[in-house]
Design an enzyme around this catalytic site. Structure first.
Site, PDB file in Angstrom:
ATOM      1  N   ASP A 262       2.199   7.018  -4.485  1.00 45.09           N
ATOM      2  CA  ASP A 262       1.971   6.034  -3.430  1.00 45.09           C
ATOM      3  C   ASP A 262       2.895   6.258  -2.225  1.00 45.09           C
ATOM      4  O   ASP A 262       2.485   6.091  -1.086  1.00 45.09           O
ATOM      5  CB  ASP A 262       2.201   4.627  -4.017  1.00 45.09           C
ATOM      6  CG  ASP A 262       1.805   3.516  -3.062  1.00 45.09           C
ATOM      7  OD1 ASP A 262       0.715   3.620  -2.468  1.00 45.09           O
ATOM      8  OD2 ASP A 262       2.576   2.553  -2.897  1.00 45.09           O
ATOM      9  N   HIS A 267       5.061   9.721   2.240  1.00 37.99           N
ATOM     10  CA  HIS A 267       6.003   9.219   3.252  1.00 37.99           C
ATOM     11  C   HIS A 267       7.396   9.848   3.100  1.00 37.99           C
ATOM     12  O   HIS A 267       8.002  10.297   4.069  1.00 37.99           O
ATOM     13  CB  HIS A 267       6.137   7.700   3.173  1.00 37.99           C
ATOM     14  CG  HIS A 267       4.827   6.962   3.227  1.00 37.99           C
ATOM     15  ND1 HIS A 267       3.758   7.405   3.979  1.00 37.99           N
ATOM     16  CD2 HIS A 267       4.403   5.827   2.634  1.00 37.99           C
ATOM     17  CE1 HIS A 267       2.740   6.555   3.830  1.00 37.99           C
ATOM     18  NE2 HIS A 267       3.110   5.594   3.017  1.00 37.99           N
ATOM     19  N   LYS A 367       9.444  -0.439  -5.719  1.00 39.44           N
ATOM     20  CA  LYS A 367       9.065  -1.831  -5.455  1.00 39.44           C
ATOM     21  C   LYS A 367      10.105  -2.735  -6.091  1.00 39.44           C
ATOM     22  O   LYS A 367      10.775  -2.354  -7.047  1.00 39.44           O
ATOM     23  CB  LYS A 367       7.703  -2.132  -6.075  1.00 39.44           C
ATOM     24  CG  LYS A 367       6.572  -1.242  -5.569  1.00 39.44           C
ATOM     25  CD  LYS A 367       6.026  -1.708  -4.243  1.00 39.44           C
ATOM     26  CE  LYS A 367       4.811  -0.899  -3.826  1.00 39.44           C
ATOM     27  NZ  LYS A 367       4.461  -1.069  -2.424  1.00 39.44           N
TER      28      LYS A 367
HETATM   29  C1  BG6 Z   1       1.808   2.467   1.847  1.00 39.74           C
HETATM   30  C2  BG6 Z   1       1.861   2.202   0.373  1.00 39.74           C
HETATM   31  O1  BG6 Z   1       1.385   3.768   2.104  1.00 39.74           O
HETATM   32  O2  BG6 Z   1       3.095   2.284   2.404  1.00 39.74           O
HETATM   33  C3  BG6 Z   1       2.384   0.810   0.086  1.00 39.74           C
HETATM   34  O3  BG6 Z   1       0.566   2.342  -0.188  1.00 39.74           O
HETATM   35  C4  BG6 Z   1       3.698   0.595   0.776  1.00 39.74           C
HETATM   36  O4  BG6 Z   1       2.526   0.575  -1.302  1.00 39.74           O
HETATM   37  C5  BG6 Z   1       3.600   0.976   2.248  1.00 39.74           C
HETATM   38  O5  BG6 Z   1       4.035  -0.770   0.638  1.00 39.74           O
HETATM   39  C6  BG6 Z   1       4.967   0.935   2.905  1.00 39.74           C
HETATM   40  O6  BG6 Z   1       4.784   1.066   4.284  1.00 39.74           O
HETATM   41  P1  BG6 Z   1       5.771   0.369   5.300  1.00 39.74           P
HETATM   42  O7  BG6 Z   1       5.296   0.796   6.644  1.00 39.74           O
HETATM   43  O8  BG6 Z   1       5.638  -1.113   5.060  1.00 39.74           O
HETATM   44  O9  BG6 Z   1       7.144   0.863   4.956  1.00 39.74           O
END
Ligand code: BG6
Length: 527
Positions: A262, A267, A367
């Site tokens: 995820d 990221h 999380k």
């Molecule tokens: C998403 C995930 O890609 O990124 C989520 O699927 C996560 O689980 C989110 O909460 C986090 O993004 P940001 O921009 O809130 O840090």
């Protein structure tokens, strides 16, 4: 305690000059969904409001349900008022923008329906005076519908080829597969019908202003880059922490994914690429993506041996946070009560190249951690000799504190900042050492209101700039790197290590770093 210095912007912001309005027809498949209402249409409204989007472009929502243009427009007013990055939306302004919005009912597997959809686009474009318009098709649909949607577009003759190919831009968002094999399969399926330059894979982290600034900070300044290598850097930590759990019924999706797929595979590894890559010779999409790819290809586990030697998977357990008992992961809605899905992952890795050989990179995401914060911390080596000390007493235990390592911290969110920690002399009659922090805060320098990631990314698609999108070879290299950990997490041998909701993850994650005499930073967002 840290002293605090501030940076001031030396020019007034924003710079003078009005934006250049771009144009393309925008079709959003999955127009009844959450992403369309909460992110895409509000972002398009803001772009239009600020003059980045030409006044006449048609925006066409596409979905299965029967709906009129008027109904489609009416249901988007509230989300735009709530989510668009503008002070307010007047009735008059909304009426003008709403004229841009159209709705087209379509079943994604109905090829004849696609031909009619193409004619509708032709009509709207000719009404708007757009000849040979570029078209953006945003697939805000479930991943298993990517291939059928593109297939229908293709069969209906809506995929241009040759010199015209780049007039169609198809946007997709993760998950791009669930492992290396399925990611390859997806790339292959789409590749039969689309050229790579027609595919825009969104990683919304790359749309964040502070993430883009990593490149500018590194390659737009002369003094930092010479320090960012194995000669000076002790290690790097990348943290993407979230305090939320499985709100809004997310457990169903999350239980098929987990923290590794995820967030870490995409990221976190994109952040690692930006902080680790070499300068491109030109600031062009392909050159930048080539450099990122080299980082991913040079990524190695932090230690030899099985994944359990260099990675940790954890799952949150029920605990009290701010006086309230919160659910453990297995008690969350739509999560099986024997789930072994990881909600936290940490790992040690290395970039095996001349710049970074031997420098550990510690990555973690999860999380139900204590706070929502994303940061990259580069910790430099300590001075070779400790000449200065300070006596620090904590609960009557006194320690001699010597020079502390310099740290350069990119805080991506919240309270976007760049901070540099260094040591100074504590005022007094002795040479006592004292750590201080020099902070650059975006809101102090530029005021509030950084652009939303989707604004920047949508505008780039409309402009045909793929710099901030992930190329398929990057994606494949990222999947390849995480495969041993993924295989371990999917195996029967894996049991996620428990951590209390609201803590910084399982004990194993601490050991991962502490076994080398280092420690995780506790990210600060209070100043
Ligand atoms: C998403 C995930 O890609 O990124 C989520 O699927 C996560 O689980 C989110 O909460 C986090 O993004 P940001 O921009 O809130 O840090």
């Amino acid at each position: 305690m840290n002293a605090h210095f501030e940076f001031r912007s030396e020019t007034t912001f924003p710079a003078a000059g009005s934006p250049e309005a771009s144009e393309a027809t925008i079709a959003i498949f999955g127009a009844s969904g959450d992403l369309t209402a909460r992110k895409l249409i509000p972002a398009l409204f803001t772009l239009w409001h600020e003059g980045y989007l030409a006044d006449h472009v048609p925006i066409v929502g596409v979905a299965r349900r029967e709906k009129t243009d008027e109904e489609f427009r009416a249901e988007l007013l509230e989300p735009v008022r709530k989510h668009a990055r503008v002070d307010s939306v007047s009735d008059e302004e909304w009426a003008r923008f709403a004229q841009r919005l159209h709705y087209h009912q379509l079943d994604l597997s109905d090829v004849d329906g696609f031909a009619a959809f193409g004619q509708r686009l032709d009509t709207l474009e000719s009404e708007a005076g757009m000849t040979d318009a570029n078209r953006v098709v945003y697939l805000a649909v479930a991943p298993h519908l990517f291939e059928p949607s593109v297939d229908s577009l293709y069969q209906a003759g809506l995929v241009p080829t040759g010199d015209d190919a780049s007039r169609l831009r198809v946007v997709i968002e993760k998950p791009f597969g669930t492992d290396l094999a399925s990611a390859r399969q997806l790339a292959c399926d789409l590749g039969r019908m689309l050229e790579e330059r027609q595919i825009y894979r969104i990683d919304h982290y790359l749309g964040k202003e502070t993430v883009q600034n990593i490149l500018l900070f590194r390659f737009g300044n002369g003094i930092f880059e010479p320090m960012l290598n194995r000669n000076h850097v002790d290690h790097v930590q990348i943290t993407v922490a979230e305090s939320q759990g499985m709100e809004r019924g997310r457990g169903g999706y999350y239980d098929t994914s987990g923290a590794l797929r995820d967030v870490l595979q995409n990221h976190v590894l994109q952040l690692l690429c930006l902080v680790g890559m070499e300068p491109p010779s030109l600031f062009r999409a392909e050159d930048i993506r080539d450099e990122k790819l080299k980082v991913l290809e040079a990524l190695r586990p932090g230690r030899p041996g099985p994944a359990s030697e260099w990675a940790v998977g954890g799952q949150y357990a029920t605990a009290e946070i701010d006086g309230e008992q919160v659910n453990g992961y297995r008690e969350e809605d739509r999560v099986p009560d024997d789930s072994r899905r990881e909600t936290f992952v940490a790992m040690e890795c290395r970039i095996d190249n001349w710049r970074w050989a031997g420098v550990p990179f510690y990555l973690r995401t999860g999380k139900r951690l204590p706070q929502k914060v994303t940061e990259i911390a580069v910790q430099f080596k300590t001075p070779p000799v400790n000449l200065f000390t300070t006596v620090e007493c904590d609960e009557e235990i006194c320690n001699l504190v010597g020079a502390q390592p310099n740290q350069l911290v990119f805080r991506i969110q919240p309270k976007e900042a760049i901070a540099m920690k260094f040591c100074t002399k504590r005022p007094g009659m002795q040479y006592q050492i004292h750590p201080v922090t020099m902070d650059f805060h975006y809101d102090e320098a530029f005021g509030d209101g950084l652009p939303e990631a989707y604004e920047r990314l949508l505008l780039d698609v409309i402009r045909g700039d793929s710099t901030l999108f992930t190329r398929s070879d990057e994606l494949e290299a990222a999947w390849k790197f995480v495969t041993p950990v993924l295989d371990w997490f999917e195996s029967d041998a894996f049991q996620p290590a428990e951590y209390a909701a609201g803590s910084w993850g399982p004990a194993g994650a601490m050991e991962l770093v502490e076994r080398t005499g280092r420690a995780w930073r506790v990210p600060r967002t209070d100043g």
